[in-house]
Design an enzyme around this catalytic site. Sequence first.
Site, mmCIF file in Angstrom:
data_model
loop_
_atom_site.group_PDB
_atom_site.id
_atom_site.type_symbol
_atom_site.label_atom_id
_atom_site.label_comp_id
_atom_site.label_asym_id
_atom_site.label_seq_id
_atom_site.Cartn_x
_atom_site.Cartn_y
_atom_site.Cartn_z
ATOM 1 N N HIS A 1 34.074 25.169 72.086
ATOM 2 C CA HIS A 1 33.003 25.934 72.672
ATOM 3 C C HIS A 1 32.850 26.322 74.002
ATOM 4 O O HIS A 1 32.468 27.454 74.678
ATOM 5 C CB HIS A 1 31.750 25.062 72.636
ATOM 6 C CG HIS A 1 30.210 25.757 72.479
ATOM 7 N ND1 HIS A 1 29.868 26.674 71.598
ATOM 8 C CD2 HIS A 1 29.243 25.688 73.596
ATOM 9 C CE1 HIS A 1 28.523 27.019 72.099
ATOM 10 N NE2 HIS A 1 28.314 26.446 73.186
ATOM 11 N N SER B 1 25.624 32.242 70.272
ATOM 12 C CA SER B 1 25.240 31.772 69.276
ATOM 13 C C SER B 1 24.605 30.344 69.522
ATOM 14 O O SER B 1 24.713 29.814 70.465
ATOM 15 C CB SER B 1 26.409 31.412 68.379
ATOM 16 O OG SER B 1 27.204 30.410 69.014
ATOM 17 N N HIS B 2 23.595 29.769 68.762
ATOM 18 C CA HIS B 2 23.173 28.512 68.791
ATOM 19 C C HIS B 2 22.807 28.075 67.208
ATOM 20 O O HIS B 2 21.927 27.587 66.655
ATOM 21 C CB HIS B 2 21.921 28.404 69.488
ATOM 22 C CG HIS B 2 21.554 27.394 70.443
ATOM 23 N ND1 HIS B 2 20.621 26.698 70.635
ATOM 24 C CD2 HIS B 2 22.616 26.926 71.304
ATOM 25 C CE1 HIS B 2 20.945 25.637 71.507
ATOM 26 N NE2 HIS B 2 22.004 25.954 72.023
ATOM 27 N N ASN B 3 24.112 28.288 66.575
ATOM 28 C CA ASN B 3 24.132 28.007 65.198
ATOM 29 C C ASN B 3 23.885 26.650 64.668
ATOM 30 O O ASN B 3 23.070 26.301 63.748
ATOM 31 C CB ASN B 3 25.613 28.630 64.551
ATOM 32 C CG ASN B 3 25.761 29.985 64.800
ATOM 33 O OD1 ASN B 3 24.911 30.780 65.326
ATOM 34 N ND2 ASN B 3 27.016 30.208 64.881
ATOM 35 N N ARG C 1 18.565 32.482 80.273
ATOM 36 C CA ARG C 1 19.074 32.002 81.687
ATOM 37 C C ARG C 1 20.513 32.854 82.269
ATOM 38 O O ARG C 1 20.711 32.844 83.363
ATOM 39 C CB ARG C 1 19.178 30.680 81.719
ATOM 40 C CG ARG C 1 18.110 29.614 81.756
ATOM 41 C CD ARG C 1 18.378 28.255 81.970
ATOM 42 N NE ARG C 1 19.210 27.513 81.038
ATOM 43 C CZ ARG C 1 18.536 27.306 79.903
ATOM 44 N NH1 ARG C 1 17.434 27.235 79.524
ATOM 45 N NH2 ARG C 1 19.479 26.712 79.108
ATOM 46 N N GLU D 1 22.639 18.152 78.281
ATOM 47 C CA GLU D 1 22.504 19.551 78.119
ATOM 48 C C GLU D 1 20.656 19.783 78.281
ATOM 49 O O GLU D 1 19.988 20.450 77.685
ATOM 50 C CB GLU D 1 22.985 19.902 76.805
ATOM 51 C CG GLU D 1 24.314 20.059 76.826
ATOM 52 C CD GLU D 1 25.106 20.776 75.562
ATOM 53 O OE1 GLU D 1 24.485 21.333 74.664
ATOM 54 O OE2 GLU D 1 26.375 20.547 75.624
ATOM 55 N N GLY E 1 30.414 38.113 75.630
ATOM 56 C CA GLY E 1 30.303 37.558 74.265
ATOM 57 C C GLY E 1 30.678 36.245 74.074
ATOM 58 O O GLY E 1 30.580 35.494 75.313
ATOM 59 N N ASN E 2 30.791 35.903 72.859
ATOM 60 C CA ASN E 2 30.521 34.656 72.620
ATOM 61 C C ASN E 2 31.540 34.497 71.121
ATOM 62 O O ASN E 2 31.426 35.098 70.301
ATOM 63 C CB ASN E 2 29.432 33.977 72.367
ATOM 64 C CG ASN E 2 29.154 32.605 71.624
ATOM 65 O OD1 ASN E 2 28.137 32.539 70.704
ATOM 66 N ND2 ASN E 2 29.707 31.560 72.399
#
Lengths: 236, 752
Positions: free
Chosen positions: B50, B95-97, B117, B314, B538-539
């Site tokens: 990640h 993403s925050h899948n 943020r 986090e 991007g991610n």
Amino acid sequence: MRRAVKFGVVIFPGSNCEQDVIHATRLLGYQSEYIWHGDTDLRGFDAIVLPGGFSYGDYIRTGAVARFSPVMAEVARFAEKGGPVLGVCNGFQILTEAHMLPGALLRNRGLKFICETVPLRVERSACQWVDLAEGAVVNIPINHNEGNYICDAETLARMEDKGQIVLRYCEPDGTRAPGGSAPNGAFDDIAGVCNERGNVFGLMPHPERVCDADANGTDGRPFFTSIAALLAGLAG
Amino acid sequence: MIQDLAPELAPKLAVDLGLNLEEYGKVVAILGRTPSLTELYMYSLMWSEHCSYKHSRKALRMFPTEGPYVLQGPGENAGVISVGDGWAIAFKMESHNHPSAIEPYQGAATGVGGIIRDIFTMGARPIASLDSLRFGSLDKPRQRYLFEGAVAGIGGYGNCLGVPTVGGEVYFEDAYEGNCLINAMSIGLMREENLTLAVAAGPGNVVLLIGSTTGRDGIGGASTLASQEFDEKAEDKRPSVQVGDPFEEKLLIEACLELLQAGLLVGLGDLGAAGLTSSASEMASRGGVGLDIEVTKIPAREQDMKPHEFMVSESQERMLAVVEPEKLEAAQAVCTKWGLRSTVIGAVTDTGRFIVRERGEVVADMPAATLAHDAPMYDPAMTRPDYLDALQTFDPDSLPHPTAPAELGDVLDRLLASPNVCSRQWIYRQYDHQVMLDTLVLPGSDAAVLRIKGTPRAIAVSSDCNGRYCYLDPYVGAQIAFAEAARNVACAGGRPAAITDCLNFGNPEKPEVFWTFHESVRGLSDACKAFGVPVISGNVSFYNESFGKAIYPTPVVGLVGVLEDATKRVTMAFKDAGDVIVLLGETAAELGGSEYLKVVHDMVAGPPPALDLAAEKAVHAALLDAIEAGLVKSAHDCSEGGVAVTLAESCIVGGLGATLALDDDLPAVDSLFSETQGRIVVTCGEADAEALIGVFSGYEVPWSVLGEVGGERLVVEDKLDVSVDVLRAAWGPTLERLVHGETIQSEELREG
């Protein structure tokens, strides 16, 4: 030359429509400046607007914390002296929490946030912020999670009697559906109310969102031009 | 220096934390000793997939990243483009899948918070969000829970912040049942001179932590949650999901923008995945400096927190700033004004080392750049999956297809009522999409349009990806994702400026999965090059698998285009009776991977529609010229459900019927429902028809005049004759009904 009407727009921590009210009022030719919630000096302002948003996060009842902000005692004094005060959405919620307007706002029926443009019927009222004819229909966006207005029957009767019900949700043709026209379940379809004197007005819809001819309509303009015309007349 | 890990236990812990033994060996080699507990945690997070992109980084080099609009390409918190007159737009998708698949409300909410943020860290005020969502079938209660929760979370967070959520897309496919996708895109506006980078510089400067307290929430979010597949233990990972506080974030936005405006900061970074470790090490390595941090200075929300917990927590709504000592007082005064905590937790040094202390004792001491940049880089094995041959050789013509207008009308109703096609109003009604007063085209058209106040300009934005096409052919599918985003933006009148992407795939350590990733990146890259549009941010989200089964390859494209004249914007609704309907582009028999095949035959098979990039580009150019000449009254692209759905939607939204003919010599089912790319249904006033055709004729593009707007029915000669009210009844209420657990019967959609 007479100076232009000056609106003061209060910023609470978590307000998020303050810049929209500033934009709309300046676009209409008025002076308009921010007032920080910690300030207590309202001198120089002709009308005060409490804008929409989520003051203090609204993690407990909406408006329940903001009513204790230092500026609110001054806003109450300003209103007592007859100064015009407008509460839009969260501002309306704050005014009910501060007991400057009757009733309360519960979570929407269906428990969902609602953002959409809705038709509203102008009622005959004492409100200084509206000079539209009774029965006129305006289309203005609502944008809230807690807009389900409630009051007891006695209060409703008194408000009817004193001309304090300013706006009702309605069908596009201005009629009210038998089962109610309020998308949020508001009691008696009530969308906006004023105090007996008519200088303090709270409504869930956002008139500032429909003042700019370049973006999404102008049905919100009368809510600012009415009070400005009245103030200008008084200043004569 | 503390030595709190026995050399024989350290490798075991490393594996538990998500590193492999080879990677652990590299850590030992860098340090020249056994790492401490804190160091091991920090490396395991920073070297997780990640944070490090260790499987994807090489492939991503294929992307073009430069172009005339670009001010800041990939590598910062967000990319930035110039849009003229000194105004710049920052944007990125992320993403925050995995968090959302466990706890949809908070997962989606913190996804929105995190990407926003990234935007204000660059010095830009967030002005819009888009959300790209994928779930399994809404027939299943768990999927309804995930869908409702994610939508509520996105709304709950964005509405509170006062940032409008203006667009996005959603698809429902079984492939996403065990692993939903929540991709959030944020767009910010700034003056070019306010562009701020997340860089630590100036030894002697102080490190200021702004915002929330730090707790044990989200520990290991980036490693054990985001960088692993789901199995039956997924629910146990709930404590790794962060909890959002949008009010705190709203204050952070206002305070940080005020700090930057006043020139009080040297650098600013947000604490996202891997928390303080990530933002601090990235800021230090970009600036080529070291940092010295004392964890006991960090305001804690729980007791007895350990140094490694402070370093990798986090906890949301925190920012890290580097401040010159003489400006510290002024900076802290701004934070205090906004009711925000700000605490000096350390200093910038000239050693290049990242030092962490607990009450003065060193608990971690490593070269800062090794955390951010020395992660291993892999060349994963690739194999073309065997299933593709059978899928791609399937011929949709081998199926029986309806031919009679009544049957075709039924099919159109069913397509309009499909969850993948129907109205999205149930979703965007829950989002504040108007605050800030700049949304000129509201959700529900091909692209949202946002004006830039004080200029004649606007931006048009769209996010797109048909995962089904990518499953059937990842190279072509990724190109189509780009083409559709660009086409949607063109339909609003926007010329494409740059894209961000969110590449959602399964486990990259599986050769078949990695092949689909590589092909998608190659396809997207070729499409970008053909259009001259760079990727600026991007991610990558890997490990989107549950119980060993990967999602469809889903490379979502978020595209921002520019309108030089905001008044020229166009929407998809038919406007006036008598307007002339023109089809730009030409239909071919391409039912492979179509919504028709899925809805009517319950199949996902066949080759996806072909994409001719040059032809696609010419179609967009022709349309944009016509729009800029003021000739176009409506434009709507053809995508899922083909031209029939396109026409139906323009009728429904415009409250007008249409009468036309499709003279393409194809079987009716292809003519109506084929998903051939590069097609746009355009209308113009009758008086402008000649001029419009004149513009189109200047390009190498096929076009045909179909008919005219008017009446209350959609009539396609010999093929369809249905009332617009019936179409609206099919298209409108589907999502709300499915969420309430109703099933949609095809019989009830029939007319009469």
